[in-house]
Design a protein around this motif. Structure first.
Motif, PDB file in Angstrom:
ATOM      1  N   UNK A 216     -13.251  25.859  -1.396  1.00 10.82           N
ATOM      2  CA  UNK A 216     -12.902  26.606  -0.194  1.00 10.82           C
ATOM      3  C   UNK A 216     -14.134  26.913   0.648  1.00 10.82           C
ATOM      4  N   UNK A 217     -15.258  27.217  -0.004  1.00 10.75           N
ATOM      5  CA  UNK A 217     -16.486  27.469   0.749  1.00 10.75           C
ATOM      6  C   UNK A 217     -16.891  26.233   1.548  1.00 10.75           C
ATOM      7  N   UNK A 218     -16.814  25.064   0.918  1.00  7.18           N
ATOM      8  CA  UNK A 218     -17.141  23.819   1.626  1.00  7.18           C
ATOM      9  C   UNK A 218     -16.128  23.542   2.728  1.00  7.18           C
ATOM     10  N   UNK A 219     -14.840  23.794   2.449  1.00  9.76           N
ATOM     11  CA  UNK A 219     -13.800  23.552   3.449  1.00  9.76           C
ATOM     12  C   UNK A 219     -13.979  24.451   4.670  1.00  9.76           C
ATOM     13  N   UNK A 220     -14.335  25.710   4.455  1.00 12.58           N
ATOM     14  CA  UNK A 220     -14.563  26.623   5.576  1.00 12.58           C
ATOM     15  C   UNK A 220     -15.699  26.107   6.458  1.00 12.58           C
ATOM     16  N   UNK A 221     -16.790  25.679   5.837  1.00 10.33           N
ATOM     17  CA  UNK A 221     -17.941  25.182   6.602  1.00 10.33           C
ATOM     18  C   UNK A 221     -17.574  23.921   7.388  1.00 10.33           C
ATOM     19  N   UNK A 287      -5.274  17.553  15.223  1.00 13.36           N
ATOM     20  CA  UNK A 287      -5.909  16.510  14.408  1.00 13.36           C
ATOM     21  C   UNK A 287      -6.780  17.135  13.323  1.00 13.36           C
ATOM     22  N   UNK A 288      -7.531  18.187  13.688  1.00 11.56           N
ATOM     23  CA  UNK A 288      -8.386  18.864  12.701  1.00 11.56           C
ATOM     24  C   UNK A 288      -7.535  19.459  11.584  1.00 11.56           C
ATOM     25  N   UNK A 289      -6.430  20.112  11.946  1.00 10.93           N
ATOM     26  CA  UNK A 289      -5.553  20.686  10.934  1.00 10.93           C
ATOM     27  C   UNK A 289      -4.920  19.596  10.067  1.00 10.93           C
ATOM     28  N   UNK A 290      -4.538  18.480  10.687  1.00 11.21           N
ATOM     29  CA  UNK A 290      -3.937  17.387   9.919  1.00 11.21           C
ATOM     30  C   UNK A 290      -4.915  16.749   8.952  1.00 11.21           C
ATOM     31  N   UNK A 291      -6.156  16.501   9.420  1.00  9.72           N
ATOM     32  CA  UNK A 291      -7.170  15.921   8.532  1.00  9.72           C
ATOM     33  C   UNK A 291      -7.537  16.885   7.412  1.00  9.72           C
ATOM     34  N   UNK A 292      -7.552  18.175   7.729  1.00 11.11           N
ATOM     35  CA  UNK A 292      -7.866  19.162   6.694  1.00 11.11           C
ATOM     36  C   UNK A 292      -6.803  19.150   5.595  1.00 11.11           C
ATOM     37  N   UNK A 293      -5.536  19.169   5.983  1.00 10.63           N
ATOM     38  CA  UNK A 293      -4.479  19.246   4.983  1.00 10.63           C
ATOM     39  C   UNK A 293      -4.237  17.952   4.231  1.00 10.63           C
ATOM     40  N   UNK A 294      -4.461  16.798   4.879  1.00 13.70           N
ATOM     41  CA  UNK A 294      -4.092  15.519   4.267  1.00 13.70           C
ATOM     42  C   UNK A 294      -5.267  14.714   3.730  1.00 13.70           C
ATOM     43  N   UNK A 295      -6.487  15.050   4.134  1.00  9.89           N
ATOM     44  CA  UNK A 295      -7.662  14.294   3.680  1.00  9.89           C
ATOM     45  C   UNK A 295      -8.646  15.198   2.943  1.00  9.89           C
ATOM     46  N   UNK A 296      -9.076  16.276   3.610  1.00  5.29           N
ATOM     47  CA  UNK A 296     -10.128  17.121   3.037  1.00  5.29           C
ATOM     48  C   UNK A 296      -9.643  17.875   1.804  1.00  5.29           C
ATOM     49  N   UNK A 297      -8.476  18.497   1.893  1.00  5.41           N
ATOM     50  CA  UNK A 297      -7.968  19.283   0.754  1.00  5.41           C
ATOM     51  C   UNK A 297      -7.751  18.429  -0.489  1.00  5.41           C
ATOM     52  N   UNK A 298      -7.113  17.241  -0.408  1.00  2.00           N
ATOM     53  CA  UNK A 298      -6.987  16.424  -1.625  1.00  2.00           C
ATOM     54  C   UNK A 298      -8.321  16.020  -2.228  1.00  2.00           C
ATOM     55  N   UNK A 299      -9.354  15.792  -1.394  1.00  4.08           N
ATOM     56  CA  UNK A 299     -10.663  15.401  -1.928  1.00  4.08           C
ATOM     57  C   UNK A 299     -11.329  16.582  -2.630  1.00  4.08           C
ATOM     58  N   UNK A 300     -11.301  17.763  -2.004  1.00  8.48           N
ATOM     59  CA  UNK A 300     -12.015  18.916  -2.550  1.00  8.48           C
ATOM     60  C   UNK A 300     -11.302  19.538  -3.735  1.00  8.48           C
ATOM     61  N   UNK A 301      -9.976  19.449  -3.771  1.00  5.24           N
ATOM     62  CA  UNK A 301      -9.223  20.161  -4.797  1.00  5.24           C
ATOM     63  C   UNK A 301      -8.425  19.210  -5.683  1.00  5.24           C
ATOM     64  N   UNK A 302      -9.006  18.045  -5.957  1.00  2.00           N
ATOM     65  CA  UNK A 302      -8.313  17.072  -6.800  1.00  2.00           C
ATOM     66  C   UNK A 302      -8.159  17.562  -8.230  1.00  2.00           C
TER      67      UNK A 302
END
Length: 358
Positions: A216-221, A287-302
C-alpha cells in the motif's frame, strides 16, 4: 445454553496456547483503546519501522551488511520525511487555503448550474429540489470553511506537539530497526516457551500484513505521483492536493475511489466547464484508476489473501466508528490481521456421537 458454550469452548479453546493468545489479544485491544492516543508516536514509529524493515531485509539478502542497510534505509526515510514536511505540506496547505478562498465563486457557479436544471428537465427536477440541494451544499461549505478557520487557530498550540513528533518518531524508528531482534526476543521471553501455534499465526500475520502495508505504501506513492504528473500536464488546478487525495484513496478500496472522484470532477468542472479539457481530465483519472485496480494491485498484492468487498466495507465502518480517521486508514490491515488469526486458529473437531446399538 451451558452445553452450547461448553461445545464452543471445547472447539476453539481446548488448546491452552489458544486461551493464552486470546487473553493477549484482548489485553492488547483494551490497551490500545485506552492508551492509543498517548502512545501514538510509538505506534506510528512501529508501523513505519515495519514498512522499512522489508527494504532492510532485501538489502541484507543482496549482501549489504545489516547495520549499513539499516543506516541507508533510515537516511532515505529522513530525506523523505524532510521533503514531506518542508516541501509537500506547505504546498498542500497553500492549495487548501486557495481552495477555501475560491469557495464563494464555486458556490455562485454551482447555483447558476442548478438554476438551469429545472428549465432543461422540468419533468425530472423541480425548483424546490434545486433550492434544497443548494441550501444543503451551502451549509456544508459554510461548516467546512468554519472548520478550516477554527483548525488554523486551534492548531497553534499543537506546534509543540508536532515538534515532539518530528523528534521522537525518527529516533524510535531507528531503534525499532536497529534493535528489532532484541525487542522481539524480549517479548518472546514473556510468552510460553513452547508456542507452535503462536509462531504459526505470527508468521501468517507477518507475511500478510508486511506484504499489504508495504504494498500500500508503494501504491500510494505510484498512484499519487502519476496523478500529480497527469494533472499538472493537463493544467488541473490544485494538482498537489488532488493527487494527495487520490493517492490516499487507495488505502480504502472501492470506497476511497468513489469518494475522491467527486472533488476531482467538481474542480475540473469549475476549472474547464463542460468542454474537452474536462473530458480529458476525467479520462486520465479513469485510466489511472483502471491501471491501479487491474495492473498495479495484482502485481503488488499477489501474495496477499484478498478480502471480500463486504468484509472491507464492514471493517471500514467498524474500525472507523471506534478510532475515527485512523481507524479508517488501518481498517484493512486490521481486518487482514484478524483473517490471518482466524485462518491459523486451532479448531478441534467435535467427536461424532456414537451410533445407537439395537
Amino acid at each position: 445454553m451451558v452445553r452450547i458454550l461448553r461445545g464452543l469452548a471445547h472447539k476453539y479453546f481446548s488448546d491452552e496456547e489458544a486461551v493464552i493468545l486470546f487473553l493477549l489479544l484482548l489485553t492488547g485491544i483494551v490497551f490500545i483503546i485506552l492508551f492509543g492516543a498517548m502512545l501514538a508516536p510509538a505506534i506510528a514509529s512501529l508501523i513505519i519501522a515495519f514498512i522499512l524493515q522489508g527494504l532492510v531485509a532485501k538489502l541484507h539478502k543482496m549482501g549489504v551488511p545489516e547495520l549499513v542497510a539499516i543506516l541507508g534505509v533510515f537516511v532515505v526515510f529522513l530525506g523523505v520525511l524532510v521533503g514531506v514536511i518542508f516541501g509537500l505540506l506547505p504546498l498542500i496547505w497553500t492549495q487548501v487555503s486557495n481552495l477555501a478562498g475560491e469557495t464563494p465563486r464555486i458556490i455562485r457557479e454551482l447555483q447558476s448550474y442548478l438554476e438551469l436544471l429545472p428549465d432543461e428537465y422540468p419533468h425530472l427536477i423541480s425548483v424546490e429540489a434545486v433550492d434544497a440541494v443548494y441550501q444543503q451544499v451551502s451549509n456544508e461549505v459554510a461548516h467546512m470553511t468554519q472548520w478550516l478557520v477554527s483548525f488554523s487557530l486551534s492548531s497553534i498550540p499543537d506546534v509543540v506537539a508536532l515538534l515532539i513528533y518530528m523528534v521522537l518518531v525518527p529516533i524510535l524508528v531507528f531503534f525499532f530497526l536497529k534493535d528489532r531482534k532484541v525487542l522481539v526476543r524480549s517479548v518472546g521471553r514473556m510468552l510460553p516457551p513452547q508456542r507452535p501455534m503462536m509462531i504459526r499465526i505470527w508468521q501468517e500475520v507477518n507475511m500478510q500484513c508486511a506484504n499489504y502495508v508495504r504494498g500500500k505504501a508503494v501504491e500510494i506513492l505510484i498512484v499519487g505521483g502519476v496523478t500529480y504528473v497527469a494533472f499538472k500536464f493537463l493544467g488541473m488546478p490544485y494538482a498537489a492536493l488532488l493527487s494527495l487525495l487520490v493517492g490516499l484513496s487507495v488505502v480504502i478500496p472501492y470506497i476511497g475511489a468513489a469518494v475522491v472522484t467527486i472533488p476531482v470532477a467538481i474542480i475540473a468542472l469549475f476549472a474547464f466547464g463542460w468542454g474537452s479539457q474536462f473530458i480529458w481530465v476525467m479520462v486520465a483519472y479513469g485510466i489511472i484508476q483502471g491501471l491501479d485496480g487491474n495492473v498495479l494491485v495484482p502485481i503488488l498484492f499477489s501474495e496477499v489473501n484478498n478480502l471480500h468487498p463486504v468484509a472491507i466495507i464492514v471493517a471500514v465502518l467498524f474500525f472507523g466508528g471506534i478510532w475515527g480517521l485512523w481507524g479508517v486508514f488501518f481498517a484493512i490491515p486490521l481486518a487482514t490481521v484478524l483473517k490471518a488469526i482466524f485462518s491459523a486458529w486451532p479448531v478441534k473437531e467435535s467427536q461424532p456421537a456414537p451410533a445407537a446399538t439395537e
